[in-house]
Design a protein around this motif. Structure first.
Motif, PDB file in Angstrom:
ATOM      1  N   GLU A  88       0.880  -1.173   0.000  1.00  0.00           N
ATOM      2  CA  GLU A  88       0.000   0.000   0.000  1.00  0.00           C
ATOM      3  C   GLU A  88       0.913   1.217   0.000  1.00  0.00           C
ATOM      4  O   GLU A  88       1.696   1.421   0.929  1.00  0.00           O
ATOM      5  CB  GLU A  88      -0.879   0.017   1.238  1.00  0.00           C
ATOM      6  CG  GLU A  88      -1.791   1.221   1.290  1.00  0.00           C
ATOM      7  CD  GLU A  88      -2.609   1.262   2.558  1.00  0.00           C
ATOM      8  OE1 GLU A  88      -2.213   1.991   3.503  1.00  0.00           O
ATOM      9  OE2 GLU A  88      -3.624   0.552   2.605  1.00  0.00           O
ATOM     10  N   PRO A  98      -2.452   0.612  -4.475  1.00  0.00           N
ATOM     11  CA  PRO A  98      -1.668  -0.612  -4.383  1.00  0.00           C
ATOM     12  C   PRO A  98      -0.522  -0.504  -5.381  1.00  0.00           C
ATOM     13  O   PRO A  98      -0.735  -0.169  -6.540  1.00  0.00           O
ATOM     14  CB  PRO A  98      -2.657  -1.712  -4.776  1.00  0.00           C
ATOM     15  CG  PRO A  98      -3.648  -1.020  -5.649  1.00  0.00           C
ATOM     16  CD  PRO A  98      -3.723   0.400  -5.155  1.00  0.00           C
ATOM     17  N   ASN A 135       0.339  -4.768   1.941  1.00  0.00           N
ATOM     18  CA  ASN A 135      -0.983  -4.607   1.368  1.00  0.00           C
ATOM     19  C   ASN A 135      -1.998  -5.481   2.095  1.00  0.00           C
ATOM     20  O   ASN A 135      -1.745  -6.642   2.371  1.00  0.00           O
ATOM     21  CB  ASN A 135      -0.927  -5.006  -0.110  1.00  0.00           C
ATOM     22  CG  ASN A 135      -2.293  -5.246  -0.691  1.00  0.00           C
ATOM     23  OD1 ASN A 135      -3.123  -4.358  -0.717  1.00  0.00           O
ATOM     24  ND2 ASN A 135      -2.528  -6.450  -1.141  1.00  0.00           N
ATOM     25  N   TRP A 138      -5.602  -4.892  -1.812  1.00  0.00           N
ATOM     26  CA  TRP A 138      -5.499  -5.329  -3.202  1.00  0.00           C
ATOM     27  C   TRP A 138      -5.466  -6.846  -3.279  1.00  0.00           C
ATOM     28  O   TRP A 138      -4.814  -7.508  -2.486  1.00  0.00           O
ATOM     29  CB  TRP A 138      -4.227  -4.754  -3.839  1.00  0.00           C
ATOM     30  CG  TRP A 138      -4.087  -5.051  -5.297  1.00  0.00           C
ATOM     31  CD1 TRP A 138      -4.609  -4.340  -6.329  1.00  0.00           C
ATOM     32  CD2 TRP A 138      -3.367  -6.145  -5.880  1.00  0.00           C
ATOM     33  NE1 TRP A 138      -4.261  -4.916  -7.524  1.00  0.00           N
ATOM     34  CE2 TRP A 138      -3.491  -6.026  -7.280  1.00  0.00           C
ATOM     35  CE3 TRP A 138      -2.634  -7.203  -5.378  1.00  0.00           C
ATOM     36  CZ2 TRP A 138      -2.908  -6.925  -8.170  1.00  0.00           C
ATOM     37  CZ3 TRP A 138      -2.046  -8.104  -6.249  1.00  0.00           C
ATOM     38  CH2 TRP A 138      -2.189  -7.953  -7.634  1.00  0.00           C
TER      39      TRP A 138
END
Length: 179
Positions: A88, A98, A135, A138
């Motif tokens: 991120e 992302p 992340n 995503w």
């Protein structure tokens, strides 16, 4: 001795490569290549991966994976929801996306923005990056696509052919339990 060795070495290395260029793409690999490049159910693999001269080289090299992992493992990788490479990215301007770091040179960074399809390469100064962390939002696009087993087998057939030259057919039963 060297004068004889170098031409023999070149002949040994390059002749098989040239011979391989004349090989016709097996039917299954051809269907798999078409699915790799065009998918009406979501983002196609070729949006982020390059293989056999087609696609976009953003994500990890599938040739390495295809030559080391069997059909079941390839389908498992396709269905991973979170990947280790995606982060991120938060910019000081407040933009969050992302991203995958392509390279950093000095104060300049190139980060693939995976939000749009195909991904967009953003060039930013490291001063513009407020944070980059793991992340949690995503998802790898194939994880959300419900491929029929034959489509999965065809995609794996293309990956195996492009990675190893194998024209051995991949059967749907080889991939169906990997979902």
């Amino acid at each position: 001795m060297r004068k004889a060795l170098y031409p023999a070495l070149a002949f040994t290395i390059f002749l098989p490569l040239l011979a391989g260029q004349d090989k016709k793409l097996p039917a299954q690999a051809e269907r798999g290549r078409d699915l790799f490049l065009n998918n009406d159910k979501g983002a196609a693999c070729g949006s982020c991966h390059a293989l056999a001269g087609v696609g976009t080289a953003v994500g990890p090299d599938l040739k390495v994976l295809g030559s080391a992992v069997g059909p079941h493992g390839l389908v498992m990788a396709m269905h991973m929801t979170i990947t280790a490479y995606v982060q991120e990215v938060k910019l000081t301007s407040g933009i969050i996306y992302p991203g995958m770091l392509k390279q950093k040179q000095g104060d300049d960074m190139e980060i693939w923005d995976l939000g749009p399809t195909p991904p967009v390469l953003r060039k930013v100064s490291s001063k513009e990056v407020a944070s980059m962390k793991g992340n949690s939002v995503w998802k790898h696009p194939p994880a959300s696509i419900d491929y029929p087993a034959q489509d999965l087998a065809d995609i794996v057939g293309f990956v195996k052919w492009a990675s190893t030259g194998s024209s051995k057919p991949i059967k749907p039963v080889d991939v169906v339990d990997a979902k």
